[in-house]
Design an enzyme around this catalytic site. Structure first.
Site, PDB file in Angstrom:
ATOM      1  CB  THR A 143      -1.298   0.134   1.285  1.00 42.32           C
ATOM      2  OG1 THR A 143      -1.953  -1.380   1.532  1.00 42.32           O
ATOM      3  CG2 THR A 143      -1.696   1.379   0.903  1.00 42.32           C
ATOM      4  CB  SER A 177       6.031   8.328   9.768  1.00 47.81           C
ATOM      5  OG  SER A 177       6.698   8.789  10.070  1.00 47.81           O
ATOM      6  CE1 TYR A 199       4.226  -7.015   8.291  1.00 46.60           C
ATOM      7  CE2 TYR A 199       2.642  -7.254  10.438  1.00 46.60           C
ATOM      8  CZ  TYR A 199       3.149  -6.842   9.189  1.00 46.60           C
ATOM      9  OH  TYR A 199       2.233  -5.493   8.863  1.00 46.60           O
TER      10      TYR A 199
END
Length: 330
Positions: A143, A177, A199
């Site tokens: 994304t 960020s 993860y």
């Protein structure tokens, strides 16, 4: 320490703006913008993206909202037009996690025959658990980075063409960020970001935001090399209580938010740096840089690593071309 004090106090930097500046304040001197500018703003159905779209529309920019949730996009459109009745808002469907959907969106946008002056890659995802996109890539990376990379590639020719025809500088803004600085070189692996075996949500998010800066850094060099009148920069919006933060429910509690409220920016303050870089005459010709609180600032050494940025770009391009069986721009 000085930076923290400056942030808390909202002390203006070289640009004349600081952490307390709002998106409307930093675009007040943009009333003499060229007419008929067009901007694509991803993630404009809520939060910083919606505020960015609202302020740009208020300054006379035609807004294209790529959206997965068309109902929410239509609500944003109505809210903007209530405030700015003459605002032109175009809604087109997209799913940034899907290469096929991105290609469809770009085809539909290009078929409109309108110019493209500004591209704001703002949409963001923080996936707490390991999920995979339609194309079988880790969801946060797909994304935040892969989707925006492909979108940029597919509309870049239109941006270059628009800038050449109008003489108006095109501008691309990648919303990143400060958390990108948490990523160390030893742990920055393209294949691991695509298919993470171990993860960690925060690490995945940080890696995707680092990739956004490296994308801006590498593409800025490529655009300079062909003398394109298009710039690309990365921005850190600050810590804002947006949808991404709300995804942490259960991990970050309301009590912590209350304690940290003095450190959090309002949505309008969070959108200020994006709007400043996208519209201000002070950022004309500035490219390949990283902005926070409406001022150029340092990013991590890894984010500015020539070799790593170029390798990431090559690997990403190769991956997309193999998956889609197409060749992207030369």
């Amino acid at each position: 320490m000085k930076g923290t004090v400056r942030y808390l106090a909202g002390i203006a930097g070289q640009s004349g703006y600081g952490s307390k500046s709002t998106a409307e304040q930093v675009t007040q001197d943009c009333s003499s913008l060229p007419p008929y500018l067009t901007a694509i703003v991803t993630g404009a159905t809520s939060g910083i993206g919606a505020e960015t779209a609202r302020v740009l529309a208020k300054r006379g920019v035609r807004i294209v909202i790529p959206a997965r949730d068309l109902k929410k996009a239509d609500e944003v459109k109505r809210n903007i037009q209530r405030e700015t009745p003459n605002a032109e808002i175009i809604i087109l469907e997209i799913d940034l996690t899907s290469f096929a959907s991105i290609r469809k969106f770009c085809s539909e946008f290009l078929s409109l025959g309108i110019p493209l002056n500004i591209l704001i890659n703002n949409a963001g995802k923080f996936s707490q658990k390991l999920e995979f996109s339609e194309d079988k890539f880790e969801m946060t990376f797909a994304t935040n980075y892969l989707g925006h990379f492909l979108l940029t590639e597919l509309v870049l020719e239109k941006m270059i063409e628009t800038a050449k025809q109008t003489g108006v500088e095109g501008r691309i803004v990648n919303v990143s960020s400060v958390i990108h600085g948490w990523v160390k070189k030893d742990h920055f692996s393209f294949n691991d970001m695509l298919h993470s075996k171990y993860y960690n949500a925060t690490r995945a998010y940080a890696q995707s935001k680092l990739a956004n800066i490296m994308h801006a850094y590498e593409l800025s060099k490529q655009l300079k090399a062909i003398n394109a009148n298009v710039t690309i920069n990365a921005v850190h919006p600050g810590i804002v209580k947006t949808g991404i933060i709300r995804d942490h429910k259960g991990l970050i509690t309301d009590s912590i938010f209350f304690i940290a409220s003095k450190l959090l920016k309002s949505t309008s303050q969070g959108a200020s740096t994006t709007c400043y870089v996208a519209l201000s005459s002070k950022t004309k010709g500035v490219t390949g840089q990283y902005f926070a609180d409406c001022n150029e600032t340092r990013c991590s050494s890894l984010a500015n690593d020539d070799y790593e940025a170029h390798e990431l770009w090559k690997q990403t391009r190769s991956l997309i071309e193999k998956r889609l069986r197409v060749q992207l721009r030369p």
